[in-house]
Design an enzyme around this catalytic site. Structure first.
Site, PDB file in Angstrom:
ATOM      1  N   ASP A   1      -4.715 -12.819   3.435  1.00  0.00           N
ATOM      2  CA  ASP A   1      -5.359 -12.095   4.388  1.00  0.00           C
ATOM      3  C   ASP A   1      -6.961 -12.430   3.708  1.00  0.00           C
ATOM      4  OD1 ASP A   1      -4.492 -10.712   2.659  1.00  0.00           O
ATOM      5  OD2 ASP A   1      -4.616  -8.494   3.471  1.00  0.00           O
TER       6      ASP A   1
ATOM      7  N   HIS B   1       0.734  -1.372   0.230  1.00  0.00           N
ATOM      8  CA  HIS B   1      -0.357   0.084  -0.301  1.00  0.00           C
ATOM      9  C   HIS B   1       0.759   1.193   0.340  1.00  0.00           C
ATOM     10  CE1 HIS B   1      -3.404  -2.194  -0.110  1.00  0.00           C
ATOM     11  NE2 HIS B   1      -2.868  -2.663   2.025  1.00  0.00           N
TER      12      HIS B   1
ATOM     13  N   TYR C   1      -3.637 -12.253   8.751  1.00  0.00           N
ATOM     14  CA  TYR C   1      -3.780 -11.405  10.274  1.00  0.00           C
ATOM     15  C   TYR C   1      -4.893 -12.390  11.366  1.00  0.00           C
ATOM     16  CZ  TYR C   1      -3.217  -7.348   7.533  1.00  0.00           C
ATOM     17  OH  TYR C   1      -2.347  -6.184   6.582  1.00  0.00           O
TER      18      TYR C   1
ATOM     19  N   ASP D   1      -2.977 -10.926  -2.097  1.00  0.00           N
ATOM     20  CA  ASP D   1      -2.868 -10.331  -0.987  1.00  0.00           C
ATOM     21  C   ASP D   1      -5.106  -9.453  -0.696  1.00  0.00           C
ATOM     22  OD1 ASP D   1      -2.119  -8.357   1.602  1.00  0.00           O
ATOM     23  OD2 ASP D   1      -3.942  -6.945   0.271  1.00  0.00           O
TER      24      ASP D   1
ATOM     25  N   HIS E   1      -6.160  -7.274  -0.094  1.00  0.00           N
ATOM     26  CA  HIS E   1      -6.613  -5.626  -0.649  1.00  0.00           C
ATOM     27  C   HIS E   1      -6.158  -5.330  -2.010  1.00  0.00           C
ATOM     28  CE1 HIS E   1      -7.313  -6.144   3.903  1.00  0.00           C
ATOM     29  NE2 HIS E   1      -7.866  -5.762   3.206  1.00  0.00           N
TER      30      HIS E   1
HETATM   31  C1  SP5 Z   1      -1.659  -5.287   3.653  1.00  0.00           C
HETATM   32  C2  SP5 Z   1      -2.376  -4.950   4.664  1.00  0.00           C
HETATM   33  O1  SP5 Z   1      -3.495  -6.155   3.854  1.00  0.00           O
HETATM   34  N1  SP5 Z   1      -3.067  -3.944   4.467  1.00  0.00           N
HETATM   35  C3  SP5 Z   1      -4.643  -4.630   5.105  1.00  0.00           C
HETATM   36  C4  SP5 Z   1      -5.286  -2.825   5.227  1.00  0.00           C
HETATM   37  C5  SP5 Z   1      -6.753  -2.810   5.664  1.00  0.00           C
HETATM   38  N2  SP5 Z   1      -6.800  -2.549   6.589  1.00  0.00           N
HETATM   39  C6  SP5 Z   1      -8.536  -1.868   6.494  1.00  0.00           C
HETATM   40  C7  SP5 Z   1      -9.777  -2.016   7.158  1.00  0.00           C
HETATM   41  C8  SP5 Z   1      -9.132  -1.473   9.073  1.00  0.00           C
HETATM   42  C9  SP5 Z   1     -10.240  -1.495   9.135  1.00  0.00           C
HETATM   43  N3  SP5 Z   1     -10.079  -2.314  10.384  1.00  0.00           N
HETATM   44  C10 SP5 Z   1     -10.400  -2.431  11.618  1.00  0.00           C
HETATM   45  C11 SP5 Z   1     -11.161  -4.089  11.296  1.00  0.00           C
HETATM   46  C12 SP5 Z   1     -12.759  -4.588  12.228  1.00  0.00           C
HETATM   47  N4  SP5 Z   1     -12.263  -5.816  11.873  1.00  0.00           N
HETATM   48 ZN    ZN Z   2      -4.586  -6.974   2.740  1.00  0.00          ZN
END
Ligand code: SP5
Ligand code: ZN
Length: 341
Positions: free
Chosen positions: A284, A158, A323, A194, A196
């Protein structure tokens, strides 16, 4: 056997939290991810990353971003706050026609180089992020015509040329791809599995034809991070037109359609005649992962690894997201077992 490159600095980065919807929450990109992955790779040969200079890093990132990441923690000391969190973002909506200046106050500079409130900087963040870059560069040094895995933490895909975010600071995969180019490979492909979209990697190579970027990810148009990038109509600009491929998937997508997207990406990379490969290996998309709504099984990660061997070129796989600590190690291991050739 696949060799594992690692860094003693990977756990120095302790984000401590992420600011999510205005609240301080624990966050999921935690240092414990390293031990979870290592526990599944213990029998593989390990190599510690060696220190490298910053030439390749400066080929993919603005010097200002790198300097900011190196120095912002020490400049933050006067506030007595435990992490760097931006509060003001100089968006195009704020600036209009004005130039983007370097602000005097560190708390204002924080939002010039960071695009979200989830990616905190603490005392060990620079050391770990720079260590992950050394992991990527060491992988390229030793890959020859084989397959190497780099345990890069923090992740990188990212991080754009000029800004960090999405739990990423320096773009390890972009560094590896640029280093493979410098080592004489003519056309390097980055395949990002990934969950995302790797908006940072896409940004860095968007106008280039010598580094291809292809990604399968949850559809940003369905409301998922990174929200503003990862759509199917993003195909590159200028000389880079046709060298970028996005395969967004609906939330809830499982093995069959995820693997179909990977097969399409592999066909595209092989038609383009890439002679080296970087895999942004986030796990993920897995069914139990808290950060994405995709529903991919461990068997499908193994199959993805097997399919990727068809490209048959030197391959550097670098860790991105993933994660769910109980399954994280076995998901990575399954992919590497598939990649074994
Ligand atoms: C490297 C990578 O996988 N980065 C991913 C970042 C995405 N995170 C965005 C969402 C943030 C929200 N986190 C709250 C989670 C509630 N389960
Ligand atoms: Zn990711």
């Amino acid at each position: 056997m696949i060799r594992v490159v690692h860094s003693p600095h990977a756990t120095a980065h302790v984000p401590g939290a992420e600011i999510w919807l205005g609240a301080r929450t624990p966050g999921t990109e935690v240092a414990e991810r390293v031990a979870a992955i290592e526990s599944a790779l213990a029998d593989l040969p390990h190599i510690e990353a060696t220190e490298h200079g910053s030439d390749v890093l400066f080929a993919v990132h603005d010097q200002d971003l790198v300097r900011h990441l190196r120095t912002v923690w020490s400049r933050w000391g006067e506030y007595g706050m435990d992490r760097v969190v931006p509060y003001l973002f100089p968006t195009s909506g704020m600036l209009g026609a004005l130039p983007l200046r370097e602000p005097v106050a560190p708390h204002a500079a924080a939002g010039r180089y960071c695009y979200d409130t989830m990616t905190l900087v603490g005392p060990g963040t620079w050391e770990a992020a720079r260590g992950a870059v050394d992991v990527a560069l060491t992988c390229v040094d030793i890959v020859a015509d084989g397959v190497v895995y780099g345990l890069t933490r923090p992740p990188g895909h990212h991080a754009t040329r000029s800004a960090y975010g999405g739990s990423c600071y320096l773009n390890n995969a972009a560094v590896a791809a640029q280093a493979l180019r410098n080592a004489g490979h003519e056309r390097v492909a980055i395949i990002d599995i990934d969950a995302h979209h790797g908006n940072g990697t896409q940004d860095i190579f968007y106008a280039r034809s010598d580094v291809l970027y292809a990604s399968v990810h949850v559809d940003p148009g369905a409301g998922w991070f990174p929200h503003y990038a990862g759509f199917a109509d993003e195909v590159g600009v200028g000389p880079g037109i046709g060298a970028n491929l996005n395969q967004p998937l609906e939330p809830g997508t499982g093995d069959m359609r995820w693997l179909d997207a990977i097969i399409d990406i592999i066909d595209w990379v092989m038609r383009a005649d890439a002679d080296a490969l970087v895999i942004s290996l986030g796990v993920d998309a897995a069914i139990d992962d808290p950060e994405s709504p995709l529903q991919v099984t461990q068997d499908a990660y193994f199959r993805a690894g097997e399919l990727l061997t068809a490209i048959g070129v030197p391959t550097v796989a670098l860790q991105e997201g993933g994660y769910h600590l109980p399954t994280l190690g076995s998901l990575v291991r399954a992919t590497l077992d598939g990649l074994e050739r």
